[in-house]
Enzyme design. Structure first.
Site, mmCIF file in Angstrom:
data_model
loop_
_atom_site.group_PDB
_atom_site.id
_atom_site.type_symbol
_atom_site.label_atom_id
_atom_site.label_comp_id
_atom_site.label_asym_id
_atom_site.label_seq_id
_atom_site.Cartn_x
_atom_site.Cartn_y
_atom_site.Cartn_z
ATOM 1 N N GLN A 166 36.489 -6.543 35.259
ATOM 2 C CA GLN A 166 37.176 -7.802 35.146
ATOM 3 C C GLN A 166 37.800 -8.158 36.496
ATOM 4 O O GLN A 166 37.996 -7.266 37.322
ATOM 5 C CB GLN A 166 38.259 -7.703 34.095
ATOM 6 C CG GLN A 166 37.716 -7.381 32.700
ATOM 7 C CD GLN A 166 38.751 -7.584 31.592
ATOM 8 O OE1 GLN A 166 39.847 -8.061 31.822
ATOM 9 N NE2 GLN A 166 38.404 -7.183 30.374
ATOM 10 N N TYR A 176 27.870 -1.983 29.959
ATOM 11 C CA TYR A 176 28.690 -1.342 30.992
ATOM 12 C C TYR A 176 27.983 -0.101 31.523
ATOM 13 O O TYR A 176 27.303 0.609 30.774
ATOM 14 C CB TYR A 176 30.044 -0.916 30.404
ATOM 15 C CG TYR A 176 30.987 -2.082 30.181
ATOM 16 C CD1 TYR A 176 31.794 -2.542 31.209
ATOM 17 C CD2 TYR A 176 31.064 -2.725 28.955
ATOM 18 C CE1 TYR A 176 32.668 -3.618 31.018
ATOM 19 C CE2 TYR A 176 31.931 -3.798 28.749
ATOM 20 C CZ TYR A 176 32.730 -4.235 29.790
ATOM 21 O OH TYR A 176 33.591 -5.294 29.606
ATOM 22 N N GLU A 231 40.745 -10.954 31.138
ATOM 23 C CA GLU A 231 41.264 -10.831 29.766
ATOM 24 C C GLU A 231 42.765 -10.539 29.804
ATOM 25 O O GLU A 231 43.289 -10.019 30.798
ATOM 26 C CB GLU A 231 40.513 -9.666 29.092
ATOM 27 C CG GLU A 231 40.935 -9.393 27.668
ATOM 28 C CD GLU A 231 39.966 -8.453 26.930
ATOM 29 O OE1 GLU A 231 39.079 -7.865 27.584
ATOM 30 O OE2 GLU A 231 40.106 -8.321 25.702
ATOM 31 N N ASN A 260 33.611 -12.952 20.279
ATOM 32 C CA ASN A 260 33.289 -11.898 21.246
ATOM 33 C C ASN A 260 32.977 -10.605 20.497
ATOM 34 O O ASN A 260 33.726 -10.220 19.588
ATOM 35 C CB ASN A 260 34.489 -11.646 22.171
ATOM 36 C CG ASN A 260 34.319 -10.380 23.001
ATOM 37 O OD1 ASN A 260 33.532 -10.346 23.949
ATOM 38 N ND2 ASN A 260 35.037 -9.320 22.632
ATOM 39 N N GLU A 261 31.928 -9.956 20.858
ATOM 40 C CA GLU A 261 31.564 -8.661 20.261
ATOM 41 C C GLU A 261 31.822 -8.659 18.755
ATOM 42 O O GLU A 261 32.530 -7.793 18.230
ATOM 43 C CB GLU A 261 32.290 -7.505 20.976
ATOM 44 C CG GLU A 261 31.875 -7.383 22.426
ATOM 45 C CD GLU A 261 32.260 -6.084 23.127
ATOM 46 O OE1 GLU A 261 32.995 -5.261 22.562
ATOM 47 O OE2 GLU A 261 31.806 -5.901 24.279
ATOM 48 N N GLU A 267 29.761 -9.591 30.130
ATOM 49 C CA GLU A 267 30.563 -8.401 30.473
ATOM 50 C C GLU A 267 29.621 -7.363 31.066
ATOM 51 O O GLU A 267 28.677 -6.930 30.398
ATOM 52 C CB GLU A 267 31.277 -7.828 29.243
ATOM 53 C CG GLU A 267 32.403 -8.727 28.764
ATOM 54 C CD GLU A 267 33.273 -8.114 27.679
ATOM 55 O OE1 GLU A 267 33.397 -6.871 27.648
ATOM 56 O OE2 GLU A 267 33.822 -8.883 26.873
HETATM 57 O O1 AHR Z 1 36.270 -5.454 29.062
HETATM 58 C C1 AHR Z 1 36.933 -4.638 28.175
HETATM 59 C C2 AHR Z 1 36.436 -4.775 26.749
HETATM 60 O O2 AHR Z 1 35.108 -4.339 26.680
HETATM 61 C C3 AHR Z 1 36.382 -6.167 26.191
HETATM 62 O O3 AHR Z 1 37.595 -6.576 25.684
HETATM 63 C C4 AHR Z 1 35.378 -6.048 25.102
HETATM 64 O O4 AHR Z 1 34.692 -7.250 24.865
HETATM 65 C C5 AHR Z 1 34.471 -4.929 25.588
HETATM 66 O O5 AHR Z 1 34.260 -3.979 24.611
#
Ligand code: AHR
Length: 492
Positions: free
Chosen positions: A345, A239, A25, A172-173, A296
């Protein structure tokens, strides 16, 4: 003692190579410095893209790269990033650190990077603050071969032939930074936007709808019910955040066994998430046509002390290697539904595989896991059954071992094993069924303590070594897996 059976004659589908995908990103030092240094940089580069990073990513067979975000995607206007660099718009990266984005890395540079890497591009379009027309024109600009305003503009900007673009994300999101939408609303918005993501010539776009945040099963239900037939993939973001909250995520390097245990436990939650989201998807798509795209995933800690909080720069220890190994085993084992995954990332951000500082580059423990696991890319998943001890900490229990196994086109079997227990070896007895094996070899990634990591001064603290604690027997093999280790075995 742990017991495992690998059934080489029970084949459970192909492990898509795209499970080994990455995400980069416009955030912190991922694109700028990490990948793009500009043509005039003293750092060796090819048309502005760092050579060392390209070589390292090629070495792990990077199959697909997602770009430009993330949250950045829903504020990105692609037209700002094409044409002569000196006249590209300078803007503020409002999401990530409020720094200037000079748009020097845009569509041409990204697609050139993918060409250099030999990987598929996966572009995420702007739904949150972009128009339908803008999205339609982006796809036209990239993929249309004939006469059209966008194709002609591409030619003016130096690219005669269209590119092939398979993977396209429609936002995205969108439940969060991409517009704070409700699933009912986004499902309709998705249906509308995707209509104009056209297939030009032979280019066939695989359309990915924004999927749930973690365990938001309602989102999956609504999207599948309202828009299943309009999508090829549905994303999932999850995450591993070991701390108590987003304000206290924990240090990447300074942690205790309690933090280690929590990290492992929270990583294993991916199994439940994939199972439950897949169950919902199965109701609307029993043929499993629509892929679950985990675009992600990875660890998210407090940033390294003294660094910009908006840059999400964190170190990467042996603990991260285990997180990667466990997640990749889970994705492999769910390859009937998981068609792609992208670690967050690639460089200098979150669970990066590569860190850079000026001209220096370091490969993280996570990088080494991707290198060890690349043997699974495109291979056939084999049925495996494991019975093992629990790893107990403070009255809580998780499984000590994680495994996946595959057979490649040459008939070689690869087994990847993680021992989550930082204190105990695991004695493993494996029965191999449906194969006549004559040779076994292995490599292992471990370190003397759980928070060891690679630094610019000491870049090889954690790296794979030959694994010798293994021998074949009548039924299969016996191995002694080291505490806190990731092991790959090859059976021929
Ligand atoms: O990876 C960091 C961020 O995490 C991304 O921009 C977003 O999609 C997620 O919340």
């Amino acid at each position: 003692m742990a017991n495992m059976i690998i059934n080489a004659d029970i084949q459970k589908g192909i492990i898509s190579k795209n499970i080994y995908g990455h995400f980069s990103e416009h955030l912190g030092r991922c694109i700028y410095e990490g990948i793009w240094v500009g043509e005039d940089s003293p750092i060796p580069n090819t048309r502005g893209i760092r050579n060392d990073v390209v070589e390292a990513l090629k070495n792990i067979n990077i199959p697909v790269l997602r770009w430009p975000g993330g949250c950045f995607a829903d504020e990105y206007h692609w037209k700002d990033g094409v044409g002569p660099k000196e006249s590209r718009k300078r803007m503020i990266n409002t999401h990530w650190g409020g720094v200037i984005e000079n748009n020097h890395f845009g569509t041409h540079e990204f697609l050139e990077l993918c060409d250099m890497l030999g990987c598929e591009p996966y572009i995420c379009g702007n739904v949150g603050s972009g128009t339908v027309q803008e999205m339609q024109e982006w796809v036209e600009y990239i993929t249309f071969d004939g006469e059209s305003p966008m194709a002609n503009w591409r030619r003016q900007n130096g690219r005669e032939n269209p590119w092939t673009l398979k993977y396209f994300g429609v936002g995205n999101e969108n439940w969060g930074c991409g517009g704070n939408m409700r699933p009912e609303y986004y499902a309709d918005v998705y249906r509308r936007y995707q209509t104009y993501v056209r297939n030009y010539g032979k280019n066939k776009v695989y359309k990915i709808a924004c999927g749930p945040n973690t365990a938001d099963y309602h989102w999956t239900e609504v999207l599948m019910r309202e828009a299943c037939s309009f999508m090829d993939g549905l994303s999932l973001h999850y995450y591993t955040v070991p701390g108590d909250s987003w304000h206290n995520k924990g240090s990447a390097t300074n942690f205790t066994e309690q933090d280690w245990f929590k990290t492992m436990k929270k990583t294993l939650f991916m199994e439940e998430l994939i199972t439950k989201h897949s169950t919902i998807m199965d109701r609307y798509d029993p043929q499993k046509r629509v892929g679950l795209i985990v675009d992600e995933w990875g660890t998210w800690y407090d940033v390294e002390p003294g660094t910009n909080p908006g840059f999400l720069y964190q170190q990467n220890t042996l603990r991260d290697a285990l997180v990667a190994g466990i997640n990749l085993n889970i994705f492999n084992n769910h390859c009937d539904r998981v068609q792609m995954a992208n670690i967050a990332q690639t460089v200098n951000v979150l669970q990066a595989v590569i860190l850079t500082e000026g001209e220096k580059m370091v490969l993280t423990p996570t990088y080494h896991v991707f290198e060890m696991y690349k043997v699974h890319q495109g291979a056939i998943l084999l049925a495996s059954v494991m019975e093992c001890e629990d790893y107990e900490y403070d009255g809580e229990k998780i499984s000590q071992l994680s495994v996946s196994a595959s057979k490649n086109s040459e008939g070689k079997i690869h087994i990847t094993l993680c021992n989550l227990n930082p204190n105990e070896v695991a004695e493993l007895n494996c029965e191999l069924r449906g194969v006549n094996a004559s040779r076994i070899s292995g490599r292992v990634l471990t370190a003397p303590s759980m928070n060891i990591h690679n630094t610019f001064d000491n870049p090889d603290q954690v790296k794979p070594a030959d694994f010798k604690a293994i021998y074949m027997n009548e039924k299969g093999f016996f191995a002694t897996l080291l505490p806190m280790s990731v092991t790959v075995l090859t059976i021929e």
